[in-house]
Scaffold this motif. Structure first.
Motif, PDB file in Angstrom:
ATOM      1  N   ASP A 189      -6.490   4.118  -7.979  1.00  0.00           N
ATOM      2  CA  ASP A 189      -6.360   3.056  -6.974  1.00  0.00           C
ATOM      3  C   ASP A 189      -7.683   2.659  -6.323  1.00  0.00           C
ATOM      4  O   ASP A 189      -7.680   2.101  -5.226  1.00  0.00           O
ATOM      5  N   ALA A 190      -8.804   2.962  -6.979  1.00  0.00           N
ATOM      6  CA  ALA A 190     -10.109   2.583  -6.426  1.00  0.00           C
ATOM      7  C   ALA A 190     -10.922   1.920  -7.541  1.00  0.00           C
ATOM      8  O   ALA A 190     -11.950   2.441  -7.971  1.00  0.00           O
ATOM      9  N   THR A 229      -1.957   8.356  -0.373  1.00  0.00           N
ATOM     10  CA  THR A 229      -3.326   7.841  -0.382  1.00  0.00           C
ATOM     11  C   THR A 229      -4.325   8.968  -0.134  1.00  0.00           C
ATOM     12  O   THR A 229      -5.369   9.053  -0.801  1.00  0.00           O
ATOM     13  N   ALA A 230      -3.998   9.866   0.790  1.00  0.00           N
ATOM     14  CA  ALA A 230      -4.889  10.977   1.108  1.00  0.00           C
ATOM     15  C   ALA A 230      -5.060  11.908  -0.083  1.00  0.00           C
ATOM     16  O   ALA A 230      -6.176  12.370  -0.382  1.00  0.00           O
ATOM     17  N   ARG A 231      -3.958  12.210  -0.782  1.00  0.00           N
ATOM     18  CA  ARG A 231      -4.041  13.093  -1.955  1.00  0.00           C
ATOM     19  C   ARG A 231      -4.920  12.485  -3.032  1.00  0.00           C
ATOM     20  O   ARG A 231      -5.751  13.171  -3.644  1.00  0.00           O
ATOM     21  N   ARG A 232      -4.763  11.189  -3.267  1.00  0.00           N
ATOM     22  CA  ARG A 232      -5.554  10.534  -4.303  1.00  0.00           C
ATOM     23  C   ARG A 232      -7.023  10.445  -3.902  1.00  0.00           C
ATOM     24  O   ARG A 232      -7.913  10.593  -4.745  1.00  0.00           O
ATOM     25  N   THR A 233      -7.273  10.220  -2.636  1.00  0.00           N
ATOM     26  CA  THR A 233      -8.659  10.202  -2.162  1.00  0.00           C
ATOM     27  C   THR A 233      -9.302  11.572  -2.323  1.00  0.00           C
ATOM     28  O   THR A 233     -10.478  11.688  -2.709  1.00  0.00           O
ATOM     29  N   LEU A 234      -8.542  12.629  -2.053  1.00  0.00           N
ATOM     30  CA  LEU A 234      -9.049  13.986  -2.219  1.00  0.00           C
ATOM     31  C   LEU A 234      -9.369  14.273  -3.685  1.00  0.00           C
ATOM     32  O   LEU A 234     -10.412  14.867  -3.997  1.00  0.00           O
ATOM     33  N   LEU A 235      -8.490  13.855  -4.584  1.00  0.00           N
ATOM     34  CA  LEU A 235      -8.745  14.055  -6.010  1.00  0.00           C
ATOM     35  C   LEU A 235     -10.019  13.336  -6.434  1.00  0.00           C
ATOM     36  O   LEU A 235     -10.857  13.892  -7.156  1.00  0.00           O
ATOM     37  N   ARG A 236     -10.168  12.104  -5.981  1.00  0.00           N
ATOM     38  CA  ARG A 236     -11.368  11.340  -6.330  1.00  0.00           C
ATOM     39  C   ARG A 236     -12.627  12.017  -5.803  1.00  0.00           C
ATOM     40  O   ARG A 236     -13.652  12.074  -6.486  1.00  0.00           O
ATOM     41  N   GLY A 237     -12.542  12.529  -4.592  1.00  0.00           N
ATOM     42  CA  GLY A 237     -13.711  13.110  -3.956  1.00  0.00           C
ATOM     43  C   GLY A 237     -14.137  14.445  -4.535  1.00  0.00           C
ATOM     44  O   GLY A 237     -15.295  14.842  -4.399  1.00  0.00           O
ATOM     45  N   THR A 238     -13.211  15.156  -5.186  1.00  0.00           N
ATOM     46  CA  THR A 238     -13.550  16.466  -5.745  1.00  0.00           C
ATOM     47  C   THR A 238     -13.799  16.409  -7.246  1.00  0.00           C
ATOM     48  O   THR A 238     -14.797  16.946  -7.736  1.00  0.00           O
ATOM     49  N   PRO A 257       0.817  -1.221   0.000  1.00  0.00           N
ATOM     50  CA  PRO A 257       0.000   0.000   0.000  1.00  0.00           C
ATOM     51  C   PRO A 257       0.849   1.270   0.000  1.00  0.00           C
ATOM     52  O   PRO A 257       1.972   1.297   0.509  1.00  0.00           O
ATOM     53  N   ARG A 258       0.308   2.318  -0.571  1.00  0.00           N
ATOM     54  CA  ARG A 258       0.992   3.613  -0.634  1.00  0.00           C
ATOM     55  C   ARG A 258       1.148   4.212   0.760  1.00  0.00           C
ATOM     56  O   ARG A 258       0.366   3.907   1.662  1.00  0.00           O
ATOM     57  N   PRO A 259       2.101   5.130   0.907  1.00  0.00           N
ATOM     58  CA  PRO A 259       2.177   5.915   2.144  1.00  0.00           C
ATOM     59  C   PRO A 259       0.878   6.688   2.349  1.00  0.00           C
ATOM     60  O   PRO A 259       0.179   7.024   1.380  1.00  0.00           O
ATOM     61  N   LEU A 260       0.556   6.997   3.575  1.00  0.00           N
ATOM     62  CA  LEU A 260      -0.723   7.628   3.898  1.00  0.00           C
ATOM     63  C   LEU A 260      -0.910   8.979   3.211  1.00  0.00           C
ATOM     64  O   LEU A 260      -2.022   9.317   2.806  1.00  0.00           O
TER      65      LEU A 260
END
Length: 406
Positions: free
Chosen positions: A217-218, A113-122, A107-110
């Motif tokens: 990654d999702a 992962t947080a940056r990619r989750t933010l991109l997905r969410g916006t 798994p990626r560093p946290l």
């Protein structure tokens, strides 16, 4: 290529496809000759052949590391290598499995992962994205240049769409970032189609195509979006809609793969296959119609950037150019037109340095013929190329609609 997947790899979704792709590769290296990142970096591991070796090693139970992920992340997924490959290697299908595997096993560093989750969410939520875009536009003078350059230079308001009135009808995927970044594009497409006797029937329940999630990654989240879109479109499909039109070639490439990606889902496999059969890039619809009846005034001098998702994924290279030339536009030559501009979905955000270098090289090629405008067929390419502040970049259907007085 002789291949023996590890027991762990055999449990991955798509393992049999990955094995088939690996076996098809004959190590010839023709792919490296047209790979944008290999051309920039000159590293075997930043070309398709090297990445295939990395994924083979990982899927056979060998070593892998953050370095493996870095080389896979640097891949643009442009699929230029697939166009070049004499053996028909379907590299992108192997890449999907390889990327899913390394996310599962290392798994990626946290923070990543947080940056990619933010991109997905916006980016995948039009309302959220439009709100942030409006705030960014208002605060543009205060933003750092790297962020301000991502905001569109001009954003014509969406003009009125014709009400559905024809016997012939199509659906249209509105997209996630395009309504915010270029709100007039889909409206322009609807007006041109209306002139040809085709109505666009809105389906507001259909949202993001799923590509953003899938490539950040999702993968399962991306597939769930695909299922929701299928559900939203299905009543209209049963009622006789001719096709599902995409004005963003990146979305079109992904929707055309719904059937493949959901092939093992008993509840959606048949419907997904039907949706993929009906998916059409806008140019596929227009080129089949009597365009001479449009009477487009001639004279504009354009350079056309053919997105990778149009020429390599959908195999529609030169299709838009043929339509534009047939309508009377003057098209300037573009050297190395097969190469990626560096947009590649969120690549310009996750790999900014490489992305900028590819953008500037592409603009040099596009501007070499001294065009008045640069036209393209994908919102990501349009925004990325225009961010350099050089020759204006617009969607080709807006240019056609404007010539018609729209």
């Amino acid at each position: 290529m002789q291949t023996k997947l590890s027991e762990a790899a055999r449990q991955l979704p798509g393992a049999e496809i990955a094995e088939s792709v690996l076996r098809a590769c004959v190590h010839c290296g023709f792919c490296n000759a047209t790979c944008p990142t290999y051309q920039l970096l000159g590293d075997e591991l930043d070309g398709p052949r090297g990445r295939i070796y990395l994924m083979k090693q990982m899927l056979e139970g060998g070593e892998f590391s953050a370095s493996t992920r870095m080389h896979l992340d640097r891949c643009l997924s442009c699929r230029n290598c697939e166009t070049t490959c004499p053996s028909g290697v379907q590299y992108h299908k192997l890449l999907d499995v390889g990327r899913a595997a390394i996310e599962l096993w290392a798994p990626r560093p946290l923070d990543e992962t947080a940056r990619r989750t933010l991109l997905r969410g916006t980016l995948s939520r039009p309302t959220v994205f439009k709100t942030l875009l409006a705030a960014g536009t208002a605060l543009r003078p205060l933003l750092p240049e790297t962020l301000a350059s991502k905001l569109p230079r001009r954003r014509p308001a969406a003009r009125q769409r014709p009400a559905p009135r024809h016997a012939r009808s199509v659906l249209m995927l509105e997209g996630c970032v395009q309504p915010g970044l270029s709100p007039n594009t889909n409206a322009a497409a609807a007006r041109v189609l209306d002139r040809l006797g085709i109505s666009v029937r809105p389906v507001s329940e259909a949202g993001c195509c799923g590509a953003l999630d899938f490539h950040l990654d999702a993968q399962e989240a991306g597939l769930e979006r695909a299922r929701r879109n299928i559900d939203a479109w299905w009543p209209a499909i049963e009622a006789g809609a001719e096709s599902i039109v995409q004005t963003a070639s990146g979305c079109g490439a992904f929707v055309k793969e719904y059937g493949y990606m959901l092939r093992d889902d008993p509840a959606y496999a048949a419907k997904a296959a039907r949706v993929s059969e009906l998916a059409r890039d806008l140019v596929e619809v227009l080129r089949a119609e009597p365009l001479d009846k449009l009477g487009v005034p001639t004279g504009k001098r354009l350079a056309f950037h053919c997105p990778c998702t149009l020429q390599h994924a959908q195999k529609l290279g030169s299709a838009v150019e043929a339509v534009l030339a047939g309508l009377g536009f003057e098209l300037t030559p573009v050297p190395d037109a097969h190469l990626c501009c560096g947009s590649a979905g969120t690549y310009s955000l996750t790999q900014p340095e490489l992305s900028r270098r590819l953008r500037d090289n592409k603009l040099d090629a596009l501007e070499s013929g001294k065009p008045e405008l640069i036209a393209t067929a994908n919102i990501g390419c349009q925004t990325h190329l225009d961010s350099a502040g050089r020759t204006p970049v617009r969607h080709w259907i807006e240019i056609v609609d404007e010539a018609l007085g729209g």
